[in-house]
Design a protein around this motif. Structure first.
Motif, mmCIF file in Angstrom:
data_model
loop_
_atom_site.group_PDB
_atom_site.id
_atom_site.type_symbol
_atom_site.label_atom_id
_atom_site.label_comp_id
_atom_site.label_asym_id
_atom_site.label_seq_id
_atom_site.Cartn_x
_atom_site.Cartn_y
_atom_site.Cartn_z
ATOM 1 N N ILE A 48 0.854 -1.180 0.000
ATOM 2 C CA ILE A 48 0.000 0.000 0.000
ATOM 3 C C ILE A 48 0.891 1.231 0.000
ATOM 4 C CG2 ILE A 48 -1.848 1.235 1.194
ATOM 5 C CD1 ILE A 48 -2.421 -1.545 2.587
ATOM 6 N N PHE A 49 0.736 2.059 -1.027
ATOM 7 C CA PHE A 49 1.578 3.237 -1.206
ATOM 8 C C PHE A 49 0.813 4.472 -0.764
ATOM 9 C CE2 PHE A 49 5.163 1.949 -4.003
ATOM 10 C CZ PHE A 49 4.829 0.614 -4.151
ATOM 11 N N GLY A 50 1.361 5.197 0.220
ATOM 12 C CA GLY A 50 0.848 6.520 0.486
ATOM 13 C C GLY A 50 1.686 7.488 -0.323
ATOM 14 N N THR A 75 -8.985 5.806 -2.038
ATOM 15 C CA THR A 75 -7.937 4.897 -2.533
ATOM 16 C C THR A 75 -8.108 4.622 -4.024
ATOM 17 O OG1 THR A 75 -6.919 2.732 -2.268
ATOM 18 C CG2 THR A 75 -9.269 2.836 -1.840
ATOM 19 N N VAL A 76 -6.975 4.387 -4.682
ATOM 20 C CA VAL A 76 -6.955 3.965 -6.084
ATOM 21 C C VAL A 76 -6.355 2.562 -6.094
ATOM 22 C CG1 VAL A 76 -5.919 4.367 -8.351
ATOM 23 C CG2 VAL A 76 -6.747 6.315 -7.010
ATOM 24 N N LEU A 77 -7.058 1.640 -6.785
ATOM 25 C CA LEU A 77 -6.604 0.247 -6.752
ATOM 26 C C LEU A 77 -5.862 -0.129 -8.033
ATOM 27 C CD1 LEU A 77 -9.878 -1.445 -5.396
ATOM 28 C CD2 LEU A 77 -7.886 -0.642 -4.075
ATOM 29 N N VAL A 81 -1.888 -0.900 -4.105
ATOM 30 C CA VAL A 81 -3.028 -0.088 -3.678
ATOM 31 C C VAL A 81 -2.480 1.279 -3.274
ATOM 32 C CG1 VAL A 81 -4.775 0.202 -1.865
ATOM 33 C CG2 VAL A 81 -4.443 -2.044 -2.954
ATOM 34 N N PHE A 82 -3.140 2.350 -3.704
ATOM 35 C CA PHE A 82 -2.619 3.698 -3.469
ATOM 36 C C PHE A 82 -3.586 4.529 -2.624
ATOM 37 C CE2 PHE A 82 -1.371 2.023 -7.568
ATOM 38 C CZ PHE A 82 0.007 2.086 -7.494
ATOM 39 N N VAL A 83 -3.008 5.290 -1.659
ATOM 40 C CA VAL A 83 -3.807 6.251 -0.873
ATOM 41 C C VAL A 83 -3.030 7.568 -0.850
ATOM 42 C CG1 VAL A 83 -4.775 4.405 0.556
ATOM 43 C CG2 VAL A 83 -2.740 5.622 1.332
ATOM 44 N N PRO A 84 -3.688 8.688 -0.495
ATOM 45 C CA PRO A 84 -2.944 9.959 -0.454
ATOM 46 C C PRO A 84 -1.811 9.891 0.574
ATOM 47 C CG PRO A 84 -5.306 10.353 -0.403
ATOM 48 C CD PRO A 84 -5.115 8.882 -0.242
ATOM 49 N N PHE A 85 -0.719 10.604 0.266
ATOM 50 C CA PHE A 85 0.455 10.597 1.126
ATOM 51 C C PHE A 85 0.115 11.042 2.549
ATOM 52 C CE2 PHE A 85 4.028 13.037 2.951
ATOM 53 C CZ PHE A 85 4.949 12.009 3.080
ATOM 54 N N THR A 86 -0.639 12.157 2.616
ATOM 55 C CA THR A 86 -0.969 12.726 3.935
ATOM 56 C C THR A 86 -1.820 11.766 4.759
ATOM 57 O OG1 THR A 86 -2.717 13.867 2.731
ATOM 58 C CG2 THR A 86 -0.802 15.175 3.363
ATOM 59 N N THR A 87 -2.706 11.052 4.064
ATOM 60 C CA THR A 87 -3.553 10.069 4.738
ATOM 61 C C THR A 87 -2.697 8.951 5.325
ATOM 62 O OG1 THR A 87 -5.126 10.515 2.973
ATOM 63 C CG2 THR A 87 -5.651 8.711 4.463
#
Lengths: 246, 405
Positions: free
Chosen positions: B116-118, B149-151, B198-204
């Motif tokens: 999972i990448f922030g 999230t972007v999958l 799986v990608f989420v915002p960095f700050t999150t």
């Protein structure tokens, strides 16, 4: 008539020995022989007498151990391999007992084989010369046959055509009837005789059969490496001539 | 004797002995064929890998805290401050910080343990990742640290099957995220992993993990990779107070690498492999050459009478030498040509077959290798033809004629 022609072949004290493991086996002793242009000569002798060796030397296939061999007045011992090859290509030719034709090759291609190695006859003249030689042995209709489709007599006539194609000074025939039945043998000998009588070709025939030898005008017997008899006794005169020259 | 006649004579001898000629050529066909095949397979594979690397790594630079790979844990040497400082450099652009979240992703009964990448939207551009449906992470997501999230393509498929995941909520750790986008498949065997991400915002990610330092960072060089690398390295050394003019990477607490360097290494490795395999194939060419010599020697013995006859009718040693040499060279050249065509055809078939399984593999023809193969074939013919040819040339005409008596 042949006597007046200039000598084509002259040998003086020609000797030949073979060396095996340092052992010397002498084959020919002091051969003095003169053959003039236009002669038809038989060299006769039992097997092992040295007659074939003599023919090989006269035909530039082999070299003498000592003595001299003059061809058209030129000493031959000083010639290089390539010069000997050139003489074989232009001046002399052979008819062998085993025909020695190329298999899987047509009569014409066999006949013109010597022209491939001829230094002066251009490639464009090969077929014409080849067909002319084939005509002289009566095989015109078979020119495109493969040699293995021919009878023994026809094969030997092909070999004779091959020996004519370069218009050589002398034709050497080594037991030309040795592998043939008598009818074919006679046919082949008649072809050779015609070449001599109608065209004046010089022919040296090597054989051990008396009947074959008798086609020639002059018969030389070789025995144990020496000339035993010569139907035309040139020997003494020839020796004198050589002494005069020297 | 004219050269044309010699060539014709040699040609006739080859045709007259078809079976023998074919067997003679076989060694050369296999030898040259395998050299060509091995080299083209090597070059094709290299091209394939380079294409893969280049497709996602246009001027890509990655910056890791050192030891990241060695110890398998996140080190703390690269900070958000470093990220901000690097953003200020003019030689790099599209800088993306990354923090990994080590949690499970759940949707209903489905559960995954992906990477999972922030990160920020720059990340997608840096790796050439394309959006399939929905949208990418936005600046607004970033500012508000939204739980979106972007999958990756495969991750979406694993969680949702055929259904559209857009607007659905997935559980990552203790938080719930709304799926806003799904990536396209990268469609390459080499980089298949990217599909499972799986990608989420960095700050999150930062607030979810409480991690202040960066797991790693990616960016693109504006123009020159080397220049950008040097800039980044110098800046980080300065910020980390590392005195390292001798450029000893062991002294640094980070490591910046460009994809171009990786490509170069790939190139070197495959080249080394190709040369190695081609050398082994070359041994078979040598064996083929010895085969030629062997059969030519037999041929000379078999044709003693023919050689004798040719000499008796006026052939010089040189004529015979040339005839047999041309025969050997013709056999090797024809065999070599067949080998080249065969090797190329097999290479093309292999490349096409491989394309079905691991994505498009280009067929690469190496012209220097082809030239080398032709020269090798020619050289083999000359080298191994000369001994039999010399033997033939030195035969005495009389010996040859008396051979059967």
């Amino acid at each position: 008539m042949a006597k007046q022609n200039p000598p084509l072949i002259e040998t003086v004290d020609l000797c030949k020995s073979y060396f095996n493991d340092g052992m010397e086996t002498p084959v020919l002793f002091d051969i003095d022989l003169t053959i003039r242009e236009g002669e038809f000569i038989s060299i006769m002798g039992p097997s092992g007498s040295g007659k074939s060796t003599l023919m090989h030397i006269l035909g530039f296939l082999d070299t003498p151990t000592s003595g001299s061999y003059l061809f058209r007045g030129q000493k031959t011992r000083v010639l290089h391999d390539d010069e000997l090859a050139r003489i074989r290509a232009t001046r002399v030719s052979f008819v062998f007992q085993a025909f020695n034709l190329l298999p899987r090759t047509t009569v014409l291609d066999n006949v013109i084989l010597p022209l491939l190695y001829h230094p002066t006859i251009p490639a464009s003249e090969r077929t014409e010369r080849g067909m002319k030689a084939i005509e002289q042995v009566g095989l015109t209709e078979r020119a495109t046959y493969f040699t293995n489709q021919l009878s023994g007599g026809q094969q030997q006539r092909t070999a004779i055509a091959r020996s004519l194609v370069t218009e050589p000074d002398v034709i050497f025939a080594d037991e030309p009837t040795g592998n043939l039945d008598s009818a074919s043998g006679i046919q082949v000998m008649e072809v050779l005789q015609n070449l001599h009588s109608k065209q004046g070709r010089t022919i040296v025939l090597v054989t051990h059969e008396k009947t074959t030898a008798e086609y020639a005008e002059r018969v030389i017997h070789i025995l144990d490496g020496r000339i035993a008899t010569d139907t035309r006794d040139f020997k003494r005169n020839h020796a004198k001539n050589v002494k005069h020259l020297k | 004797m004219l050269l044309r006649d010699t060539i014709q004579t040699a040609h006739r001898a080859i045709v007259a002995h078809r079976m023998r000629s074919l067997l003679t050529m076989l060694g050369i066909i296999i030898g040259v064929g395998s050299v060509v095949l091995m080299v083209s397979v090597g070059r094709s594979f290299e091209r394939y890998i380079l294409d893969q690397v280049e497709s996602f790594s246009n001027n890509l630079i990655e910056l890791y805290p050192t030891g990241y790979e060695k110890f398998g844990r996140t080190l703390d040497s690269v900070t958000y401050g470093d990220y901000e400082a690097i953003t200020g450099l003019t030689t790099v652009k599209s800088v993306a910080p990354v923090i990994f979240i080590t949690e499970k992703v759940q949707y209903g009964t489905e559960e995954l343990s992906p990477n999972i990448f922030g990160t920020t939207s720059n990340f997608f551009a840096n790796y050439g990742l394309k959006l399939g449906e929905g949208r990418l992470l936005s600046e607004a997501d970033e500012k508000a640290a939204r739980s979106v999230t972007v999958l990756g393509y495969e991750a979406a498929e694993d969680l949702f099957g055929q259904r559209s995941p857009l607007g659905e909520r997935v559980q990552i750790g203790s938080r719930s995220y709304t799926v806003v986008g799904v990536m396209q498949s990268v469609g390459s065997a080499l980089m298949q992993d990217l599909d499972t991400f799986v990608f989420v915002p960095f700050t999150t990610a930062r607030s979810a993990t409480g991690q202040k330092e960066l797991s790693y960072m990616t960016m693109q060089a504006v123009e020159d990779d080397e220049l950008a690398l040097a800039d980044v390295t110098l800046l980080l050394r300065q910020r980390h107070g590392i005195d390292n003019p001798e450029n000893d990477y062991d002294k640094d607490d980070f490591r910046a690498r460009s994809a171009e360097q990786a490509t170069k290494i790939v190139g070197q490795v495959t080249l080394g492999l190709t040369v190695f395999i081609a050398l082994i194939a070359g041994v078979s060419l040598l064996v083929g050459g010895i085969g030629i010599m062997n059969i030519m020697l037999v041929s000379v013995a078999e044709r003693t009478r023919e050689i004798g006859l040719r000499k008796a009718v006026g052939a010089r040693g040189h004529d015979i030498l040339l005839q047999f040499l041309i025969e050997a060279v013709t056999l090797t050249l024809v065999g070599g040509s067949i080998g080249i065509i065969g090797g190329m055809t097999l290479g093309m078939i292999l490349a096409a077959a491989a394309s079905k399984y691991i994505g498009y593999v280009p067929f690469v023809l190496s012209f220097p290798a082809l030239l080398a193969a032709v020269l090798m074939a020619l050289g083999t013919g000359l080298l191994f033809g000369i001994v039999p040819a010399k033997k033939a040339a030195s035969l005495s005409p009389m010996e040859a004629i008396r051979w059967d008596k």
